[in-house]
Design a protein around this motif. Sequence first.
Motif, PDB file in Angstrom:
ATOM      1  N   ASP A  14       0.843  -1.190   0.000  1.00  0.00           N
ATOM      2  CA  ASP A  14       0.000   0.000   0.000  1.00  0.00           C
ATOM      3  C   ASP A  14       0.877   1.238   0.000  1.00  0.00           C
ATOM      4  OD1 ASP A  14      -1.994   1.909   0.510  1.00  0.00           O
ATOM      5  OD2 ASP A  14      -1.445   1.847   2.626  1.00  0.00           O
ATOM      6  N   PRO A  19      -2.206   6.034  -4.705  1.00  0.00           N
ATOM      7  CA  PRO A  19      -3.626   6.107  -5.059  1.00  0.00           C
ATOM      8  C   PRO A  19      -4.154   7.527  -4.960  1.00  0.00           C
ATOM      9  CG  PRO A  19      -3.212   4.430  -3.404  1.00  0.00           C
ATOM     10  CD  PRO A  19      -1.901   5.049  -3.709  1.00  0.00           C
ATOM     11  N   ASP A 299      -9.557   1.103 -12.050  1.00  0.00           N
ATOM     12  CA  ASP A 299      -8.907   1.811 -10.946  1.00  0.00           C
ATOM     13  C   ASP A 299      -9.017   0.970  -9.677  1.00  0.00           C
ATOM     14  OD1 ASP A 299      -7.858   3.474  -9.070  1.00  0.00           O
ATOM     15  OD2 ASP A 299      -9.223   5.149  -9.406  1.00  0.00           O
ATOM     16  N   ASP A 301      -7.439   0.899  -7.112  1.00  0.00           N
ATOM     17  CA  ASP A 301      -7.154   1.572  -5.842  1.00  0.00           C
ATOM     18  C   ASP A 301      -8.394   2.220  -5.247  1.00  0.00           C
ATOM     19  OD1 ASP A 301      -4.458   0.963  -5.880  1.00  0.00           O
ATOM     20  OD2 ASP A 301      -4.039   2.647  -7.229  1.00  0.00           O
TER      21      ASP A 301
END
Length: 343
Positions: A14, A19, A299, A301
């Motif tokens: 992450d 993002p 997408d 994220d």
Amino acid sequence: PAAATGSDEEDDSDSSTKPIRSEKKKNPASLFQTGGDPPKEKKTKKKAAPKAADSEDETPETPQKNSNKKGKGKKSKKKEERPPSPVIEVDNLEEFVLQPAPQGVTIKCRVTRDKKGMDRGLYPTYYLHLDNDKKVFLLAGRKRKKSKTSNYLISIDPTDLSRGGENFIGKLRSNLMGTKFTVFDNGANPDRANADWSNVRQELSAVVYETNVLGFKGPRKMTVIIPGMNADNKRVPIRPRNDNDGLLMRWQNKNMDNVIELHNKAPVWNDETQSYVLNFHGRVTHASVKNFQIVHGSDPDYIVMQFGRVADDAFTMDYNYPLCAVQAFAIALSSFDGKLACE
């Protein structure tokens, strides 16, 4: 267990900054727009978006950073660490639960399962509340008893789960196999349509579970099909005239006009814990085959919805634009259904 979807072991994957940067460039709302042409959106955005635009940067960033720092040791997790829902005004419950989440705001909820009563194992009641100090009640759902297929009624009154009541707001219906589900609002059956068809029920979502034929205990695969959004960020009404015109049939026939396809994010195998994991940023603390995150292929994220266990009979359910509470709650209910051949 092999099929566990842990909470936040997967920290390294992450990169909190990425993002968020991409979200500024690419407005997630555009992923869901089907009706009307994009130039129109520019105009309406000026009116609608200033509020959302700045909260879009805050919302993902702050909870992620904290929970990643704190959430390293799973043992030390305390209840307070689950970031609560932002302040959300629910003035008119019926309106709120059918309205898409505001752009840039994650609506954080809690689902509790109540197995009390006579046939408690088979027909528990599920309650949805906002996950904040006030614990505002949003929806209740329960499986209907005399149905050939799984059929859940969804109500805006925790005590009235009847089909005929004025609190009936939607339902979730499965196919005979229990692998495909359709979510309806409280409109009329097509047989009872009025002249302009405006009273007929809308399909709000469909969920397809891919069965694990080999009895492989891997993570489930889900496809979620929802109506697209128009230029004013309102849901395009999908009112099928018969069973061959619903979201499932459109999806199967690849007729994707005004229809959006979403999937659950594939968990990553973690050698250390010997389990499949997803990063829920501290919102999910118990491994479970039922934990999932729903994303758009373009997408991954941007989490449209996430659901996961925090106690034996308690789950967190967070949803974002373009979902509404009824859609998200019904998708969560489908994951509880017993018939799924993918446990």
